[in-house]
Structures are given as C-alpha cells and as structure tokens.
Design a protein around this motif. Sequence first.
Motif, short mmCIF file in Angstrom:
data_model
loop_
_atom_site.label_atom_id
_atom_site.label_comp_id
_atom_site.label_asym_id
_atom_site.label_seq_id
_atom_site.Cartn_x
_atom_site.Cartn_y
_atom_site.Cartn_z
N GLN A 92 -17.46 12.62 48.80
CA GLN A 92 -16.86 11.57 47.98
C GLN A 92 -17.64 11.46 46.67
O GLN A 92 -18.86 11.43 46.67
CB GLN A 92 -16.89 10.23 48.72
N PRO A 93 -16.96 11.42 45.51
CA PRO A 93 -17.67 11.42 44.23
C PRO A 93 -18.61 10.23 44.05
O PRO A 93 -18.27 9.10 44.39
CB PRO A 93 -16.53 11.37 43.20
N ASP A 131 -25.26 5.58 69.59
CA ASP A 131 -23.94 6.14 69.89
C ASP A 131 -23.89 7.61 69.51
O ASP A 131 -23.42 8.45 70.27
CB ASP A 131 -22.86 5.37 69.13
N CYS A 132 -24.40 7.92 68.32
CA CYS A 132 -24.36 9.31 67.85
C CYS A 132 -25.34 9.50 66.70
O CYS A 132 -25.82 8.54 66.10
CB CYS A 132 -22.95 9.70 67.39
N ALA A 133 -25.62 10.76 66.42
CA ALA A 133 -26.37 11.15 65.23
C ALA A 133 -25.43 11.85 64.27
O ALA A 133 -24.47 12.50 64.69
CB ALA A 133 -27.53 12.07 65.61
N VAL A 134 -25.70 11.73 62.98
CA VAL A 134 -24.84 12.31 61.95
C VAL A 134 -25.73 12.87 60.84
O VAL A 134 -26.75 12.26 60.48
CB VAL A 134 -23.89 11.24 61.36
N ALA A 135 -25.36 14.01 60.30
CA ALA A 135 -26.05 14.54 59.13
C ALA A 135 -25.81 13.60 57.96
O ALA A 135 -24.70 13.08 57.77
CB ALA A 135 -25.54 15.93 58.78
N ALA A 136 -26.85 13.36 57.16
CA ALA A 136 -26.73 12.42 56.05
C ALA A 136 -27.57 12.87 54.87
O ALA A 136 -28.53 13.64 55.01
CB ALA A 136 -27.17 11.02 56.49
N ALA A 168 -19.33 14.03 58.67
CA ALA A 168 -18.14 13.67 59.46
C ALA A 168 -18.17 14.24 60.87
O ALA A 168 -17.14 14.27 61.54
CB ALA A 168 -16.89 14.14 58.73
N ARG A 169 -19.35 14.68 61.32
CA ARG A 169 -19.44 15.27 62.66
C ARG A 169 -20.45 14.50 63.50
O ARG A 169 -21.63 14.83 63.52
CB ARG A 169 -19.85 16.74 62.58
N PRO A 170 -20.01 13.46 64.21
CA PRO A 170 -20.93 12.72 65.08
C PRO A 170 -21.29 13.53 66.32
O PRO A 170 -20.43 14.17 66.92
CB PRO A 170 -20.14 11.47 65.45
N VAL A 171 -22.57 13.51 66.68
CA VAL A 171 -23.05 14.31 67.80
C VAL A 171 -23.90 13.42 68.72
O VAL A 171 -24.71 12.63 68.24
CB VAL A 171 -23.90 15.51 67.31
N SER A 254 -22.90 20.01 58.33
CA SER A 254 -23.30 19.83 56.95
C SER A 254 -22.77 18.51 56.37
O SER A 254 -21.85 17.89 56.93
CB SER A 254 -22.82 21.00 56.08
N VAL A 255 -23.36 18.13 55.25
CA VAL A 255 -22.93 16.94 54.53
C VAL A 255 -23.15 17.22 53.05
O VAL A 255 -24.11 17.87 52.66
CB VAL A 255 -23.72 15.69 55.00
#
Length: 261
Positions: A92-93, A131-136, A168-171, A254-255
């Motif tokens: 997102q810009p 709940d989950c981990a996410v790349a940030a 956008a990939r919760p793990v 990736s993010v």
Amino acid sequence: MQQEKLKAIAARLKKAEIGRQVIAPVRGDIGLDDMQSAYAVQQINVDARVARGERIVGRKIGLTSLAVQKQLGVDQPDFGALFASMAYGDAQPISLSKLIQPKVEAEIALVLKRDLTYERHTFADLIGATDCAVAALEVVDSRIENWDIKFVDTVADNASSAAFVMGARPVRLSQLDLAACAMALESRGEVLSTGSGAACLGNPLNAAVWLADRMAALGTPLRAGDVVLTGALGPMVAVTQPGTYAAAIEGLGSVRATFIE
C-alpha cells in the motif's frame, strides 16, 4: 519533573511531527537517565491522539539489538504505541511527504488472541496468547535532527515510530522457528539488510515477554487483537527516494513497503 515542562517537551515533538521538521534532541531538557519522564512525555502525546479519536492497535518494541543498547547506554528495550492511522497493508503506498527522515526495518509481528495481564509472563503465555505471526516492515522516523538520539530522546518520541506494514500471510507459531528464521531486505534488486530472529534479543518471544510484563505493570496490558512489532531482525535502511522495499522472512513469506512522493 514538573508536568508543565513535560507538556512543553511533548508539544515540541508533536509540532515537529505535524510540520515535518526536525528539532534538537530533548535529552537536555529531560536528562539522560530520566526514563520515567521520557515515557511521561510519550504518554502525553499518546493520550492526545486517543482524545482526538485515534485508536491504539498495539505496541512496538525498539532497541532489541544488544549492540544498539550498548551504543545508547541502556540494558533494556523500549516501546511505543501503534495507531490504526499508522497501519499499512502489503505494498500500500506510503507518502514520503508525510515523513521526515524515514528508515525501514524488517520485523516479525505477532497478532494476539488473548489478553496478557499477568505480573510475569512466560514463553508459554505468549505462545498461547498469539494467534499468528506475520512478516512486517516498520517505518521508523525520528523528529530529532540527524537521528542524534539517546535513549530518552527516542522514548519521548514514541520510540521513533511512524508507520508499519503488515504482510498478508499469517502463520501459526507451531510452524516457525522464530530464532532461526532468516531475513533479507532488498530494494531495486539490491540486498540492503540481512539478519534473523536471533538478532531480536535472541528470540522475538523474549522481546514479547518483556513487553507483556512492562505493559501489565503500567496498567495498560496487551489485549486480544493487538499487534506487537517484536523488533528489528537486521540493520535499518534509510529511505531517501520513492521505491519499494521488500523483506523476505523465512517461513513467513514477504512484505513490501512502497514509498511514493
């Protein structure tokens, strides 16, 4: 420190943020060792944003690198508040015109599903509450000229926070080795920063446990739904022009942070 003096320091930082202009370090007014006053300044501006209707969506942890802690003369991380207005989705810009002297760093974000209210938390508590981990990617931005910061400068400045981008990939944590996961941050085909989960206090969960304890002690515990940015996995990278910065984190995908004029 007198409340009026704290409010004056907070006002200087807020004016700099709104005007996209830098100011001199505030440590001369706070004192190099006055951590309590530095957090009080941060809280004044956090409370003001909440009063204007902004929503806190989590916390960020900073200074999770032992080398950076040594450089700033401290033996612990710091934290700042994350607001919904700071949140961006993958690619997102992000307008550079809203920032002053931004840098990006790759992190692992945790999304909580339970409150963390104990006096002392354990790894098991954090694992059960996540709940989950996410790349940030965190976009850090100092209101202090030339990033000339000490510990109290960055704490007062909401831990030098500006924005964050969630992948956008919760793990699930059961599918990850948080300490071993490798990270590479690149832009225009050039790798600019590398690292791993171990760079974050040995394991990102160490940072999360520290934060959970600290927030509970302050009476503002982490809650279900909160985002926790656990700290940088490698050196931060200055953003000097429009472009996309992409971080690949092993096991999390990736993010991308995309900066525009």
